[in-house]
Design a protein around this motif. Structure first.
Motif, PDB file in Angstrom:
ATOM      1  N   TYR A   8      -0.882 -17.865   5.603  1.00  0.00           N
ATOM      2  CA  TYR A   8      -1.581 -16.608   5.391  1.00  0.00           C
ATOM      3  C   TYR A   8      -1.168 -15.565   6.426  1.00  0.00           C
ATOM      4  CZ  TYR A   8      -4.858 -19.291   2.516  1.00  0.00           C
ATOM      5  OH  TYR A   8      -5.418 -20.089   1.552  1.00  0.00           O
ATOM      6  N   ALA A   9      -1.201 -14.311   6.022  1.00  0.00           N
ATOM      7  CA  ALA A   9      -1.079 -13.227   6.985  1.00  0.00           C
ATOM      8  C   ALA A   9      -2.327 -13.225   7.864  1.00  0.00           C
ATOM      9  CB  ALA A   9      -0.963 -11.892   6.256  1.00  0.00           C
ATOM     10  N   ASP A  10      -2.154 -12.870   9.121  1.00  0.00           N
ATOM     11  CA  ASP A  10      -3.283 -12.874  10.049  1.00  0.00           C
ATOM     12  C   ASP A  10      -4.418 -11.981   9.543  1.00  0.00           C
ATOM     13  OD1 ASP A  10      -1.296 -13.059  13.103  1.00  0.00           O
ATOM     14  OD2 ASP A  10      -2.015 -14.621  11.744  1.00  0.00           O
ATOM     15  N   SER A  11      -4.069 -10.900   8.872  1.00  0.00           N
ATOM     16  CA  SER A  11      -5.072  -9.927   8.439  1.00  0.00           C
ATOM     17  C   SER A  11      -6.011 -10.461   7.349  1.00  0.00           C
ATOM     18  CB  SER A  11      -4.390  -8.661   7.942  1.00  0.00           C
ATOM     19  OG  SER A  11      -3.526  -8.953   6.864  1.00  0.00           O
ATOM     20  N   VAL A  12      -5.631 -11.553   6.693  1.00  0.00           N
ATOM     21  CA  VAL A  12      -6.457 -12.076   5.595  1.00  0.00           C
ATOM     22  C   VAL A  12      -7.002 -13.467   5.878  1.00  0.00           C
ATOM     23  CG1 VAL A  12      -5.119 -10.694   3.967  1.00  0.00           C
ATOM     24  CG2 VAL A  12      -4.594 -13.133   4.242  1.00  0.00           C
ATOM     25  N   LYS A  13      -6.613 -14.067   6.983  1.00  0.00           N
ATOM     26  CA  LYS A  13      -7.086 -15.414   7.306  1.00  0.00           C
ATOM     27  C   LYS A  13      -8.610 -15.450   7.375  1.00  0.00           C
ATOM     28  CE  LYS A  13      -3.087 -17.215   9.825  1.00  0.00           C
ATOM     29  NZ  LYS A  13      -2.538 -17.603  11.148  1.00  0.00           N
ATOM     30  N   GLY A  14      -9.185 -16.466   6.740  1.00  0.00           N
ATOM     31  CA  GLY A  14     -10.634 -16.605   6.741  1.00  0.00           C
ATOM     32  C   GLY A  14     -11.323 -15.830   5.638  1.00  0.00           C
ATOM     33  N   ARG A  15     -10.595 -14.936   4.967  1.00  0.00           N
ATOM     34  CA  ARG A  15     -11.187 -14.142   3.879  1.00  0.00           C
ATOM     35  C   ARG A  15     -10.548 -14.453   2.527  1.00  0.00           C
ATOM     36  NH1 ARG A  15     -10.564  -8.801   3.813  1.00  0.00           N
ATOM     37  NH2 ARG A  15      -8.561  -8.820   4.935  1.00  0.00           N
ATOM     38  N   ALA A  31       0.849  -1.187   0.000  1.00  0.00           N
ATOM     39  CA  ALA A  31       0.000   0.000   0.000  1.00  0.00           C
ATOM     40  C   ALA A  31       0.888   1.241   0.000  1.00  0.00           C
ATOM     41  CB  ALA A  31      -0.908  -0.010   1.219  1.00  0.00           C
ATOM     42  N   PRO A  32       0.374   2.372  -0.465  1.00  0.00           N
ATOM     43  CA  PRO A  32       1.178   3.603  -0.499  1.00  0.00           C
ATOM     44  C   PRO A  32       1.739   3.935   0.879  1.00  0.00           C
ATOM     45  CG  PRO A  32      -0.829   3.894  -1.748  1.00  0.00           C
ATOM     46  CD  PRO A  32      -0.956   2.568  -1.058  1.00  0.00           C
ATOM     47  N   GLY A  33       3.048   4.194   0.918  1.00  0.00           N
ATOM     48  CA  GLY A  33       3.706   4.551   2.163  1.00  0.00           C
ATOM     49  C   GLY A  33       4.059   3.387   3.052  1.00  0.00           C
ATOM     50  N   ASN A  34       3.708   2.179   2.630  1.00  0.00           N
ATOM     51  CA  ASN A  34       3.979   0.975   3.434  1.00  0.00           C
ATOM     52  C   ASN A  34       5.000   0.086   2.749  1.00  0.00           C
ATOM     53  OD1 ASN A  34       2.035   1.945   5.124  1.00  0.00           O
ATOM     54  ND2 ASN A  34       0.562   0.307   4.738  1.00  0.00           N
ATOM     55  N   GLN A  35       5.589  -0.793   3.543  1.00  0.00           N
ATOM     56  CA  GLN A  35       6.491  -1.789   2.970  1.00  0.00           C
ATOM     57  C   GLN A  35       5.675  -2.919   2.347  1.00  0.00           C
ATOM     58  OE1 GLN A  35       9.129  -3.037   6.140  1.00  0.00           O
ATOM     59  NE2 GLN A  35      10.556  -1.380   5.709  1.00  0.00           N
ATOM     60  N   ARG A  36       6.303  -3.625   1.430  1.00  0.00           N
ATOM     61  CA  ARG A  36       5.660  -4.792   0.843  1.00  0.00           C
ATOM     62  C   ARG A  36       5.505  -5.857   1.927  1.00  0.00           C
ATOM     63  NH1 ARG A  36       7.672  -6.790  -4.991  1.00  0.00           N
ATOM     64  NH2 ARG A  36       7.398  -4.528  -5.249  1.00  0.00           N
ATOM     65  N   GLU A  37       4.329  -6.471   1.985  1.00  0.00           N
ATOM     66  CA  GLU A  37       4.065  -7.460   3.016  1.00  0.00           C
ATOM     67  C   GLU A  37       3.507  -8.749   2.417  1.00  0.00           C
ATOM     68  OE1 GLU A  37       1.118  -5.901   5.697  1.00  0.00           O
ATOM     69  OE2 GLU A  37      -0.483  -5.966   4.208  1.00  0.00           O
ATOM     70  N   LEU A  38       3.766  -9.824   3.132  1.00  0.00           N
ATOM     71  CA  LEU A  38       3.261 -11.128   2.715  1.00  0.00           C
ATOM     72  C   LEU A  38       1.749 -11.187   2.872  1.00  0.00           C
ATOM     73  CD1 LEU A  38       4.184 -14.355   2.324  1.00  0.00           C
ATOM     74  CD2 LEU A  38       3.311 -14.404   4.631  1.00  0.00           C
ATOM     75  N   VAL A  39       1.092 -11.758   1.871  1.00  0.00           N
ATOM     76  CA  VAL A  39      -0.348 -12.017   1.969  1.00  0.00           C
ATOM     77  C   VAL A  39      -0.584 -13.510   2.172  1.00  0.00           C
ATOM     78  CG1 VAL A  39      -2.563 -11.908   0.781  1.00  0.00           C
ATOM     79  CG2 VAL A  39      -0.900 -10.033   0.518  1.00  0.00           C
ATOM     80  N   ALA A  40      -0.036 -14.313   1.262  1.00  0.00           N
ATOM     81  CA  ALA A  40      -0.229 -15.758   1.357  1.00  0.00           C
ATOM     82  C   ALA A  40       0.807 -16.464   0.488  1.00  0.00           C
ATOM     83  CB  ALA A  40      -1.632 -16.160   0.910  1.00  0.00           C
TER      84      ALA A  40
END
Length: 120
Positions: A59-66, A40-49
């Motif tokens: 999975y990243a905790d923020s996307v688990k279940g979705r 996202a703008p201003g953020n570092q690249r992060e793992l999704v899955a």
């Protein structure tokens, strides 16, 4: 030339769904681990899955279940099904793959990125 080609991004309302695809093309022996990252703008690249060649997922905790990651080994393609999307999921999504080019060498590749925007 080996490359990862992504598709499926776009604009969706909160609560909606999108499906991303990423296909490895070129002279490839096989694909090892494949995955999705986002920035996202201003953020570092992060793992999704991520998903291994055997189908084990992480999975990243923020996307688990979705979100659900899957792959088609015959097509060297990885997918990301994104449901119940939230505005905070807005980012450029990048595909990553560890590709075996021949019996003796592997190399990590990145896709060009696809924009996902969640907004009403």
């Amino acid at each position: 030339q080996v490359q990862l080609v992504e598709s499926g991004g776009g604009l969706v309302q909160p609560g909606g769904s999108l499906r991303l695809s990423c296909a490895a093309s070129g002279s490839i022996f096989s694909a090892n681990a494949m995955g999705w990252y986002r920035q996202a703008p201003g953020n570092q690249r992060e793992l999704v899955a991520t998903i291994t060649s055997g189908g084990s997922t992480n999975y990243a905790d923020s996307v688990k279940g979705r979100f659900t990651i899957s792959r088609d080994n015959a097509k060297n393609t990885v997918y990301l099904q994104m449901n119940s999307l939230k505005p905070e999921d807005t980012a450029v999504y990048y595909c990553n793959a560890d590709l075996r080019l021949n019996l003796f060498s592997t190399r990590k590749y990145w896709g060009q990125g696809t924009q996902v925007t969640v907004s009403s």
